[in-house]
Structures are given as structure tokens and as C-alpha cells.
Scaffold this active site. Structure first.
Site: not given
Ligand code: PM9
Length: 459
Positions: A74, A126-127, A217, A260, A384, A451
């Protein structure tokens, strides 16, 4: 060295996952049941899945071996310390808080740094990033160069910030109302477009003058670094890994969706250089994610991520990864299909406004095109455009972005060149019958990030 040999993959295939080919009648039914939203299709009904490059990478045998080395304690898992050191060594940041994925890091960063009434300038929205900035009381301001909004502009660094736009915002609202500049490498919504090192250096100078932070980001930083190596003066002889490190050093901290670039199926983190922000995030992570030494990831996930980060910045890997995207992009260009130029690094973006000029933006051309592509061949892409852009907070009207795109996102190390050919042929078939494609109307609209779950009907 990158131009001297082909982009062929620096690996061979050890295991395969069968995929199915379906009939047009089957896809017609599946599409209707999914409300013509590709997010609502079942993956078993998809032939080639280009919905996203997020969490869809194939892991290496080394990463799978790392999974077996998971220390599921943990607290204080050895995999956390391996991950922490890897991020420090490869990405330069000092303090790390792991999260289950990128938006959890965006949530913490936004809540910690943004006060109600603040402004957060960035190189295009970005969303999830914008939503978290707004939920923390901020207003996002787009300060990307104008070229980024033009699908036909051949400008090589469409991710660059327009420093005049930033200066104007500072003059208007005052530096104290700008907690940080939010930059992404590469810019997803612009079509996977990179930011140059020169621009980041200039941004650093300007923000230093006013004591404004730069938050990065870094979801696709290796791909951005590859584009700097390829196209920016003075970087041809530097490795992608060196460029990644140099880029990050110019920023104060980062949010990362490791799903990614970093070649894992789940994971992310917040990384910062100042102790105060770190301390606040470490306090917050136990409320929303888990203990600060796992933050929503299992030990095995952290081990796979530490290994994935090292693999992701290898020149051979990234040349093949982006090379495959360029291959598909060039094929579509040769066929005369309208796409965002230059070709992006994580996908090829169809320009739905030019593809379907007879469908007005309030009839969701990109959504319609994505549905049509699935119907043709079982290839799943992502809208998009206006659906992703959501509604204006104040007026309730749709936001109408200049870019109305369908993203053919290429998962890393998953598909072959033959798959790219099949995708291009399907796009060409849809292009040939474009006049018969009509728009759609939205019949269900969720409140947040619509979306993902919105439903449509064909007009
Ligand atoms: N991007 C993508 O498909 C996942 C689904 S769409 C919300 O492109 C950037 C640049 C991203 C991104 C996710 C996130 C959020 C932050 N920044 O999905 O929460 O492309 O790990 O990351 C998606 P998570």
C-alpha cells in the site's frame, strides 16, 4: 541521421490479438444503437480502432516483465521510487505525484493554482484541461498562433504561442490574474502540431518578466521533441531524449497522461519543481486518487510506466511511430483528401469542413463523417469539432471552432503498414461519395464533455 533510412519499426511481433471484419448491415445496426457516436460503439464491433492513441499502445516484452515485478504494497512501493527517479532523470521535474491518468493531474493543478476570476492562457484548448480550469473558476484564453486555426497553413510549428496575444492579455487583466500559462506539446486539437524550442524560450523570457509560471501538458512530449529534431535549426544532432529534457527545463511543472507517449494502458502524474505546489498536491491526492506513492495506479502499472518512459524517448522508436502517421497522411494527401497540414504526429486529421462543404457546422459534419467511415469499413475515428468544443458557458450556444476535424488516431506499435493502406482506401471511398452524406441532429447531450456520450440521429 533521421532522413537516411526508412521509418520501419525497431521491433518484431511476438503476440497478436485477433480483430473481426463485419458486414455493412451489421455496422449499420451497431452505429444506430450507438447513437451515431463512435465513443458508444463496442470495440468488438470495430475492425481498425483509430478512436484514440490513449491507453491503446502495445507494451514491450520488457514492460510486461515489469508488470510481474509489481510491488503491491500500500505504501512506499519500490515501483514508485523507480518511476519517480525515471521522471526526474528523463523529464527533469523534481517532485512527482502519481495519478490514475492525465485529467486527475489537471484537476489537482487547477484546484491548487487557479482562483475564481483568474485567466489561463494556453496554446489552444484541450477538452479536459479547459474543463478543469473552468471548474476551478478560471477562464481559458486561446493564445496560439493564428496559423494553428488554418488547416491549410504549412507553418511548421503550429503549436507556438503568439506572444503578442499573451502580452495583450497581461496588459488587460494584469499578471496577478494569470496563475500560469498552459502549454501543450504537441497540440492535440490543432491536429497534433508541435511547439518550437525557440518559441518556448521566448515565452519563458516574457513570463519571467511578470513572475508567471509555465505549466506543461507533456502528454506527447517525445513526439514534439522529434519534430524539433526534424525541423528546428540547431537540433538535428541532438537526441530526442536530450530535446525532451531541455524543453521541460524551460517549464515549471507538468501534467501527464502517460497513456499516450509513455506507452502504457493506464497512468499519469503531476510533476512540479516548487515544493509548495507539490505539498498541496500530495495532500490532495489522498482525497481523490490514493496514497501519494501510488495515486490510483497499481505497483505493476508504475513499473510498466517507468520502463515505457525510457522506451518512448528512443530515437528509433519515435521515428517509426511518427513515420507511420506520416505514411498515412501522405497517402491521403496523394489521393486529394482534405486533411490538416502539415501532418500531425499522433494522427491524421480529416478537414470535415472541406470534405463536406454542404453540411453546415450546426449539423455536425465531423461527427457525420466519423459515422460514415465506420459504416464503410469498420474503421473507428473520433470527432474533434463542434461537439468536442461544447457550449459557451455564458450564452449556452454551441462553440463553433474553426477546425472541424475527424481524427484518425494511430495507436503506438499496434497496426501495420497494410492497415494504413486499408484505412486510406476507406477514406477515399467515403470521399468519392461525399455528396450523398448529410448531417445529423443531437438528440441527447450530457452536461460535461458531451462528445463522450452524446447521441445523434441522421438527418
Ligand atoms: N486525450 C485523446 O484521445 C483521451 C480522450 S479525449 C478526452 O486524445 C491531452 C493533450 C490529451 C488528453 C487526453 C488529456 C487527458 C490531457 N491532455 O485521458 O485523462 O490528449 O489520461 O488525459 C485523449 P487522460
Amino acid at each position: 541521421m533521421h532522413n537516411k533510412h526508412s521509418w520501419a519499426e525497431p521491433y518484431k511481433i511476438k503476440m497478436i490479438e485477433p480483430i473481426v471484419m463485419t458486414t455493412k448491415e451489421f455496422r449499420q445496426k451497431a452505429l444506430k444503437e450507438a447513437g451515431y457516436n463512435t465513443f458508444l460503439l463496442r470495440s468488438k464491433d470495430v475492425y481498425i480502432d483509430l478512436l484514440t492513441d490513449s491507453g491503446t499502445s502495445a507494451m514491450s516484452d520488457r514492460q510486461w516483465a515489469g508488470i510481474m515485478m509489481g510491488d503491491e504494497a500500500y505504501a512506499g512501493s519500490r515501483n514508485f521510487y523507480h518511476l519517480e527517479k525515471t521522471i526526474q532523470d528523463y523529464y527533469s521535474y523534481k517532485y512527482i505525484v502519481p495519478t490514475h491518468q492525465g485529467r486527475a493531474a489537471e484537476h489537482m493543478l487547477s484546484q491548487i493554482l487557479i482562483k475564481k476570476g483568474d485567466y489561463v492562457p494556453g496554446n489552444m484548448y484541450f477538452t479536459t484541461t479547459k474543463l478543469h480550469q473552468e471548474m476551478a473558476g478560471g477562464t481559458f484564453v486561446d493564445i496560439i498562433v493564428d496559423e494553428a486555426h488554418d488547416p491549410d497553413s504549412l507553418y511548421k510549428f503550429k503549436g507556438d504561442v503568439d506572444l503578442n496575444k499573451l502580452q495583450k492579455l497581461i496588459d488587460k487583466v494584469g499578471a496577478e490574474k494569470i496563475p500560469y500559462v498552459s502549454i501543450a506539446s504537441t497540440v492535440n486539437m490543432a491536429g497534433g502540431q508541435p511547439m518550437s524550442m525557440a518559441n518556448l524560450k521566448a515565452l519563458r523570457q516574457l513570463t519571467n518578466k511578470y513572475g508567471i509560471k509555465i505549466m506543461h501538458d507533456m502528454t506527447r512530449i517525445a513526439e514534439n521533441a522529434f519534430m524539433i529534431q526534424l525541423n528546428e535549426e540547431g537540433y538535428a544532432d541532438k537526441t530526442v531524449s536530450e530535446i525532451v529534457y531541455e524543453f521541460n527545463l524551460l517549464t515549471d511543472g507538468a501534467t501527464m497522461s502517460a497513456k499516450k507517449d509513455a506507452l502504457v494502458n493506464i497512468g499519469g502524474f503531476l510533476a512540479v519543481n516548487d515544493y509548495d505546489t507539490f505539498d498541496k498536491a500530495r495532500n490532495m491526492v489522498v482525497v481523490y486518487e490514493g496514497l501519494h506513492t501510488y495515486g490510483g495506479m497499481a505497483g505493476r502499472d508504475m513499473e510498466a510506466l517507468a520502463i515505457g518512459i525510457k522506451e518512448s524517448v528512443q530515437d528509433d522508436h519515435i521515428r517509426a511511430r511518427v513515420g507511420q502517421v506520416f505514411y498515412l497522411g501522405q497517402k491521403l494527401l496523394d489521393m486529394g483528401v482534405p486533411i490538416v497540414k502539415p501532418v500531425g504526429t499522433h494522427g491524421v486529421f480529416l478537414d470535415a469542413k472541406a470534405f463536406l462543404p454542404h453540411v453546415s457546422q450546426d449539423k455536425f459534419p465531423a461527427q457525420s463523417l466519423a459515422a460514415e467511415l465506420y459504416l464503410d469499413s469498420g474503421v473507428r475515428a473520433m470527432e474533434r469539432g463542434v461537439v468536442s468544443a461544447g457550449r459557451n458557458k455564458k450564452t449556452g450556444e454551441h462553440n463553433y471552432p474553426k477546425l472541424e476535424l475527424v481524427r484518425l488516431t494511430i495507436p503506438r506499435r499496434v497496426y501495420t503498414q497494410a492497415h494504413m493502406d486499408v484505412i486510406a482506401e476507406s477514406v477515399q471511398r467515403v470521399f468519392e461519395k461525399r455528396d450523398s452524406i448529410n448531417g445529423m441532429k443531437m438528440i441527447y447531450e450530457p452536461e460535461y464533455l458531451r462528445f463522450f456520450q452524446a447521441r445523434f440521429e441522421k438527418l
